[in-house]
Motif scaffolding. Structure first.
Motif, PDB file in Angstrom:
ATOM      1  N   ILE A  14       0.839  -1.201   0.000  1.00 40.69           N
ATOM      2  CA  ILE A  14       0.000   0.000   0.000  1.00 40.69           C
ATOM      3  C   ILE A  14       0.873   1.250   0.000  1.00 40.69           C
ATOM      4  CG2 ILE A  14      -1.524   1.400   1.469  1.00 40.69           C
ATOM      5  CD1 ILE A  14      -2.985  -1.198   2.208  1.00 40.69           C
ATOM      6  N   PHE A  15       1.861   1.276   0.874  1.00 42.12           N
ATOM      7  CA  PHE A  15       2.735   2.451   0.946  1.00 42.12           C
ATOM      8  C   PHE A  15       3.526   2.622  -0.345  1.00 42.12           C
ATOM      9  CE2 PHE A  15       6.565   4.798   1.951  1.00 42.12           C
ATOM     10  CZ  PHE A  15       6.090   5.845   2.717  1.00 42.12           C
ATOM     11  N   ARG A  16       4.018   1.513  -0.881  1.00 40.95           N
ATOM     12  CA  ARG A  16       4.816   1.581  -2.105  1.00 40.95           C
ATOM     13  C   ARG A  16       4.025   2.191  -3.258  1.00 40.95           C
ATOM     14  NH1 ARG A  16       6.220  -3.277  -2.132  1.00 40.95           N
ATOM     15  NH2 ARG A  16       4.585  -4.120  -3.476  1.00 40.95           N
ATOM     16  N   GLU A  17       2.783   1.763  -3.425  1.00 41.43           N
ATOM     17  CA  GLU A  17       1.970   2.268  -4.528  1.00 41.43           C
ATOM     18  C   GLU A  17       1.579   3.731  -4.321  1.00 41.43           C
ATOM     19  OE1 GLU A  17       1.292   0.537  -7.430  1.00 41.43           O
ATOM     20  OE2 GLU A  17       2.799  -0.724  -6.486  1.00 41.43           O
ATOM     21  N   LEU A  18       1.153   4.060  -3.113  1.00 47.39           N
ATOM     22  CA  LEU A  18       0.755   5.436  -2.842  1.00 47.39           C
ATOM     23  C   LEU A  18       1.941   6.387  -2.941  1.00 47.39           C
ATOM     24  CD1 LEU A  18      -1.633   4.871   0.207  1.00 47.39           C
ATOM     25  CD2 LEU A  18      -2.311   5.429  -2.135  1.00 47.39           C
ATOM     26  N   PHE A  19       3.112   5.925  -2.489  1.00 50.50           N
ATOM     27  CA  PHE A  19       4.312   6.751  -2.492  1.00 50.50           C
ATOM     28  C   PHE A  19       4.716   7.156  -3.912  1.00 50.50           C
ATOM     29  CE2 PHE A  19       9.022   7.042  -2.577  1.00 50.50           C
ATOM     30  CZ  PHE A  19       9.196   8.102  -1.705  1.00 50.50           C
ATOM     31  N   LYS A  20       4.511   6.275  -4.881  1.00 53.65           N
ATOM     32  CA  LYS A  20       4.903   6.590  -6.258  1.00 53.65           C
ATOM     33  C   LYS A  20       3.800   7.313  -7.023  1.00 53.65           C
ATOM     34  CE  LYS A  20       3.678   2.127  -8.386  1.00 53.65           C
ATOM     35  NZ  LYS A  20       4.215   0.898  -9.001  1.00 53.65           N
ATOM     36  N   GLY A  21       2.712   7.668  -6.339  1.00 51.51           N
ATOM     37  CA  GLY A  21       1.672   8.472  -6.969  1.00 51.51           C
ATOM     38  C   GLY A  21       0.476   7.696  -7.462  1.00 51.51           C
ATOM     39  N   TYR A  22       0.453   6.378  -7.237  1.00 52.33           N
ATOM     40  CA  TYR A  22      -0.642   5.546  -7.724  1.00 52.33           C
ATOM     41  C   TYR A  22      -1.911   5.794  -6.911  1.00 52.33           C
ATOM     42  CZ  TYR A  22      -2.794   1.341  -9.729  1.00 52.33           C
ATOM     43  OH  TYR A  22      -3.615   0.474 -10.418  1.00 52.33           O
ATOM     44  N   HIS A  23      -3.051   5.756  -7.581  1.00 52.37           N
ATOM     45  CA  HIS A  23      -4.351   5.885  -6.924  1.00 52.37           C
ATOM     46  C   HIS A  23      -4.912   4.476  -6.721  1.00 52.37           C
ATOM     47  CE1 HIS A  23      -3.704   9.913  -8.334  1.00 52.37           C
ATOM     48  NE2 HIS A  23      -4.850  10.348  -7.832  1.00 52.37           N
ATOM     49  N   LEU A  24      -5.073   4.069  -5.480  1.00 48.19           N
ATOM     50  CA  LEU A  24      -5.558   2.724  -5.178  1.00 48.19           C
ATOM     51  C   LEU A  24      -7.076   2.684  -5.182  1.00 48.19           C
ATOM     52  CD1 LEU A  24      -3.100   1.618  -2.334  1.00 48.19           C
ATOM     53  CD2 LEU A  24      -3.443   0.455  -4.516  1.00 48.19           C
ATOM     54  N   SER A  25      -7.624   1.768  -5.968  1.00 48.32           N
ATOM     55  CA  SER A  25      -9.073   1.573  -6.027  1.00 48.32           C
ATOM     56  C   SER A  25      -9.353   0.075  -6.015  1.00 48.32           C
ATOM     57  CB  SER A  25      -9.649   2.230  -7.288  1.00 48.32           C
ATOM     58  OG  SER A  25      -9.129   1.616  -8.460  1.00 48.32           O
ATOM     59  N   ARG A  26     -10.569  -0.297  -6.351  1.00 45.43           N
ATOM     60  CA  ARG A  26     -10.941  -1.716  -6.306  1.00 45.43           C
ATOM     61  C   ARG A  26     -10.189  -2.567  -7.332  1.00 45.43           C
ATOM     62  NH1 ARG A  26     -15.693   0.982  -4.985  1.00 45.43           N
ATOM     63  NH2 ARG A  26     -16.664   0.289  -3.028  1.00 45.43           N
ATOM     64  N   SER A  27      -9.464  -1.921  -8.242  1.00 47.45           N
ATOM     65  CA  SER A  27      -8.660  -2.681  -9.197  1.00 47.45           C
ATOM     66  C   SER A  27      -7.503  -3.401  -8.498  1.00 47.45           C
ATOM     67  CB  SER A  27      -8.107  -1.762 -10.288  1.00 47.45           C
ATOM     68  OG  SER A  27      -7.214  -0.803  -9.738  1.00 47.45           O
ATOM     69  N   GLU A  28      -7.180  -2.952  -7.269  1.00 47.00           N
ATOM     70  CA  GLU A  28      -6.186  -3.616  -6.420  1.00 47.00           C
ATOM     71  C   GLU A  28      -6.937  -4.137  -5.200  1.00 47.00           C
ATOM     72  OE1 GLU A  28      -3.144  -3.928  -7.423  1.00 47.00           O
ATOM     73  OE2 GLU A  28      -3.224  -2.543  -9.117  1.00 47.00           O
ATOM     74  N   PRO A  29      -7.638  -5.282  -5.332  1.00 45.62           N
ATOM     75  CA  PRO A  29      -8.608  -5.711  -4.322  1.00 45.62           C
ATOM     76  C   PRO A  29      -8.061  -5.896  -2.908  1.00 45.62           C
ATOM     77  CG  PRO A  29      -8.154  -7.466  -5.900  1.00 45.62           C
ATOM     78  CD  PRO A  29      -7.555  -6.228  -6.457  1.00 45.62           C
ATOM     79  N   GLU A  30      -6.882  -6.496  -2.770  1.00 45.87           N
ATOM     80  CA  GLU A  30      -6.359  -6.748  -1.426  1.00 45.87           C
ATOM     81  C   GLU A  30      -5.994  -5.448  -0.719  1.00 45.87           C
ATOM     82  OE1 GLU A  30      -3.225  -9.583  -1.392  1.00 45.87           O
ATOM     83  OE2 GLU A  30      -4.440 -11.209  -2.236  1.00 45.87           O
ATOM     84  N   CYS A  31      -5.268  -4.583  -1.411  1.00 45.32           N
ATOM     85  CA  CYS A  31      -4.883  -3.304  -0.818  1.00 45.32           C
ATOM     86  C   CYS A  31      -6.104  -2.433  -0.531  1.00 45.32           C
ATOM     87  CB  CYS A  31      -3.914  -2.567  -1.745  1.00 45.32           C
ATOM     88  SG  CYS A  31      -2.283  -3.356  -1.899  1.00 45.32           S
ATOM     89  N   TYR A  32      -7.028  -2.397  -1.488  1.00 48.11           N
ATOM     90  CA  TYR A  32      -8.213  -1.557  -1.318  1.00 48.11           C
ATOM     91  C   TYR A  32      -9.063  -2.042  -0.143  1.00 48.11           C
ATOM     92  CZ  TYR A  32     -12.568   0.889  -2.257  1.00 48.11           C
ATOM     93  OH  TYR A  32     -13.693   1.668  -2.136  1.00 48.11           O
ATOM     94  N   ALA A  33      -9.238  -3.362  -0.044  1.00 45.20           N
ATOM     95  CA  ALA A  33     -10.055  -3.920   1.031  1.00 45.20           C
ATOM     96  C   ALA A  33      -9.462  -3.589   2.396  1.00 45.20           C
ATOM     97  CB  ALA A  33     -10.186  -5.433   0.863  1.00 45.20           C
ATOM     98  N   GLN A  34      -8.139  -3.690   2.511  1.00 44.87           N
ATOM     99  CA  GLN A  34      -7.531  -3.398   3.804  1.00 44.87           C
ATOM    100  C   GLN A  34      -7.571  -1.914   4.125  1.00 44.87           C
ATOM    101  OE1 GLN A  34      -3.194  -4.192   5.615  1.00 44.87           O
ATOM    102  NE2 GLN A  34      -4.552  -5.956   5.528  1.00 44.87           N
ATOM    103  N   LEU A  35      -7.362  -1.068   3.137  1.00 43.27           N
ATOM    104  CA  LEU A  35      -7.477   0.370   3.371  1.00 43.27           C
ATOM    105  C   LEU A  35      -8.888   0.739   3.822  1.00 43.27           C
ATOM    106  CD1 LEU A  35      -5.452   2.076   0.481  1.00 43.27           C
ATOM    107  CD2 LEU A  35      -5.113   2.414   2.935  1.00 43.27           C
ATOM    108  N   SER A  36      -9.872   0.119   3.208  1.00 43.03           N
ATOM    109  CA  SER A  36     -11.263   0.410   3.566  1.00 43.03           C
ATOM    110  C   SER A  36     -11.576  -0.046   4.980  1.00 43.03           C
ATOM    111  CB  SER A  36     -12.215  -0.271   2.572  1.00 43.03           C
ATOM    112  OG  SER A  36     -12.008   0.211   1.259  1.00 43.03           O
ATOM    113  N   THR A  37     -11.026  -1.193   5.363  1.00 41.86           N
ATOM    114  CA  THR A  37     -11.298  -1.761   6.694  1.00 41.86           C
ATOM    115  C   THR A  37     -10.546  -1.006   7.784  1.00 41.86           C
ATOM    116  OG1 THR A  37     -11.627  -3.946   5.711  1.00 41.86           O
ATOM    117  CG2 THR A  37     -11.223  -3.859   8.086  1.00 41.86           C
ATOM    118  N   LEU A  38      -9.305  -0.641   7.506  1.00 44.68           N
ATOM    119  CA  LEU A  38      -8.442  -0.004   8.510  1.00 44.68           C
ATOM    120  C   LEU A  38      -8.108   1.433   8.116  1.00 44.68           C
ATOM    121  CD1 LEU A  38      -5.962  -2.993   9.022  1.00 44.68           C
ATOM    122  CD2 LEU A  38      -8.003  -2.461  10.370  1.00 44.68           C
ATOM    123  N   GLN A  39      -9.061   2.115   7.558  1.00 41.91           N
ATOM    124  CA  GLN A  39      -8.824   3.446   7.004  1.00 41.91           C
ATOM    125  C   GLN A  39      -8.240   4.410   8.023  1.00 41.91           C
ATOM    126  OE1 GLN A  39     -11.721   5.262   4.189  1.00 41.91           O
ATOM    127  NE2 GLN A  39     -12.029   6.785   5.791  1.00 41.91           N
TER     128      GLN A  39
END
Length: 234
Positions: A14-39
């Motif tokens: 999650i940190f790696r993708e966000l750090f490089k400017g990526y926008h995380l959405s449901r296209s990355e199901p595992e990362c998105y699900a955890q961000l939503s749960t532990l926002q």
């Protein structure tokens, strides 16, 4: 806030993708699900690292960059202009722009006609060939999490709403949103969006490579935040 690092099993990706400017959405199901749960936990941890995590209710997450360079601004301008062009192009074809740009798709075979029709506008963005359109616009959309490339079919993802918001704001027409919804779309010719219109959509792009000297690497930043949190929990 009590942050349970054991629960944050996707912290590194999650940190790696966000750090490089990526926008995380449901296209990355595992990362998105955890961000939503532990926002809230993620937001607190990233705040300790010095990053602001934006949790857009339309279904995506991204970091707010600290600074905006000229190249980053140029990228945001190109992507906003491309979105504006697509809105008009799709409306001219009788297609619902919102339906396409919110989970719909565009074929690679549509790019030549799009480039020819709006050549003067693309020139403003220093895009004159299909290769440049794919490299400077489409590739950036996929790299930053706004779209996915599936064998030449570009599917747009929820973060595209950031550019749709810009398109709506530059119209200075309070009824434009209703017109988009109804399909009765009447737009003036699009133009390259001014910097001030992109204040809320500055993009992180091309962070320093690991081989280049940086104040703190992403691994060091994560390690430091985890160590600090453990000290607080002790």
């Amino acid at each position: 806030m009590n942050i349970d690092l054991k629960e944050m099993t996707q912290l590194a990706p999650i940190f790696r993708e966000l750090f490089k400017g990526y926008h995380l959405s449901r296209s990355e199901p595992e990362c998105y699900a955890q961000l939503s749960t532990l926002q809230d936990q993620y937001r607190a941890l990233f705040k300790a690292l010095g990053f602001e995590l934006v949790c857009d209710p339309r279904g995506f997450y991204y970091f707010v960059p600290e600074q905006a360079g000229a190249q980053v601004n140029k990228t945001a301008q190109r992507l906003a202009l491309f979105t504006f062009i697509l809105v008009e192009h799709l409306a001219d074809q009788g297609r619902d722009p919102l339906a396409v740009l919110d989970g719909g798709s565009l074929g690679r075979d549509e790019l030549p006609a799009l480039l020819e029709k709006y050549r003067d506008l693309f020139v403003q963005a220093e895009v004159t060939t299909q290769d440049e359109l794919e490299e400077k616009v489409i590739r950036r959309l996929t790299q930053l999490g706004f779209a996915e490339d599936s064998n030449g079919v570009y599917r747009f993802l929820p973060p595209m709403h950031r550019f749709l918001d810009v398109c709506l704001s530059v119209q200075q027409d309070r009824d434009l949103a209703a017109s988009l919804q109804s399909g009765d779309l009447s737009l003036p010719p699009p133009e390259l969006v001014a910097d001030e219109e992109l204040d809320e959509i500055i993009l992180i792009e091309n962070p320093p490579a690991p081989s280049e000297p940086v104040a703190e690497s992403e691994e060091d930043a994560i390690a430091r935040a985890i160590a600090e949190q453990r000290e607080l929990d002790a």
